[in-house]
Design an enzyme around this catalytic site. Sequence first.
Site, PDB file in Angstrom:
ATOM      1  N   GLY A  21       0.775  -1.230   0.000  1.00 14.39           N
ATOM      2  CA  GLY A  21       0.000   0.000   0.000  1.00 14.39           C
ATOM      3  C   GLY A  21       0.807   1.282   0.000  1.00 14.39           C
ATOM      4  N   GLU A  53       6.092   6.193  -9.487  1.00 15.74           N
ATOM      5  CA  GLU A  53       4.686   6.001  -9.100  1.00 15.74           C
ATOM      6  C   GLU A  53       4.312   6.978  -7.989  1.00 15.74           C
ATOM      7  OE1 GLU A  53       4.250   1.780  -8.192  1.00 15.74           O
ATOM      8  OE2 GLU A  53       3.899   1.386 -10.304  1.00 15.74           O
ATOM      9  N   HIS A  76       0.352   0.735 -13.544  1.00 13.34           N
ATOM     10  CA  HIS A  76       1.094  -0.468 -13.915  1.00 13.34           C
ATOM     11  C   HIS A  76       2.584  -0.126 -13.912  1.00 13.34           C
ATOM     12  CE1 HIS A  76       1.619  -4.442 -15.575  1.00 13.34           C
ATOM     13  NE2 HIS A  76       2.539  -3.931 -16.376  1.00 13.34           N
TER      14      HIS A  76
END
Length: 189
Positions: free
Chosen positions: A12, A173, A103
């Site tokens: 997470g 990310e 992704h």
Amino acid sequence: MQRIAIFASGSGSNARKIMEHFAHSEVAQVALVVSNRRKAGVLKIADEHGIDRTVVSRSAFNDAQFLQSLAQQKIDFIVLAGFLWLIPTYLVQAFERRMVNIHPALLPQYGGAGMYGMNVHRAVKAADEKQSGITIHYVNEHYDEGQIIFQATCDLTPEDTPETIQQKVLKLEHQHFAPVIEELLMSKK
Ligand code: GAR
């Protein structure tokens, strides 16, 4: 104020960044975390942030009744942040262009069933790629095939290992996912 649900299966770290990003936002708030794993680290992170969370079984997730729990929480937008189940058709249709995935590679390469987490980085290393990166895309019924919204790249060297590739990609990310979500939500207001 738009209400986001994050679906996640793992530790997470992306979910945490998104919760932090929207903690004081006037655009959106993270209202719910959904996981398929009782022991997923993301559930603890939700607790730390005082965000409602729920664990779903596969049968409950594949049943359109699940929409009712999202409706009860008035969810407007779904973010998949390391969620490993295929999204069922009823949910894709209910959240068309309101559900995004991240992704850890440059789609359309290195996507599809089984291509998640370290499997992706090992494949990138095995192919001796000079670059990798991230893809944020809308979700459809097929793994990693929805329309691409955003990509960012990082350079790789021959010394990179799957683990260092993972670190480079995760950094991208964490840097880009929440701002891209915010931009999308602002364009939908
Ligand atoms: C992220 O790298 C995400 O791109 C990947 O799982 C990781 C979750 O990390 N998703 C996929 O591979 C989906 N095919 P996190 O739990 O630390 O956010």
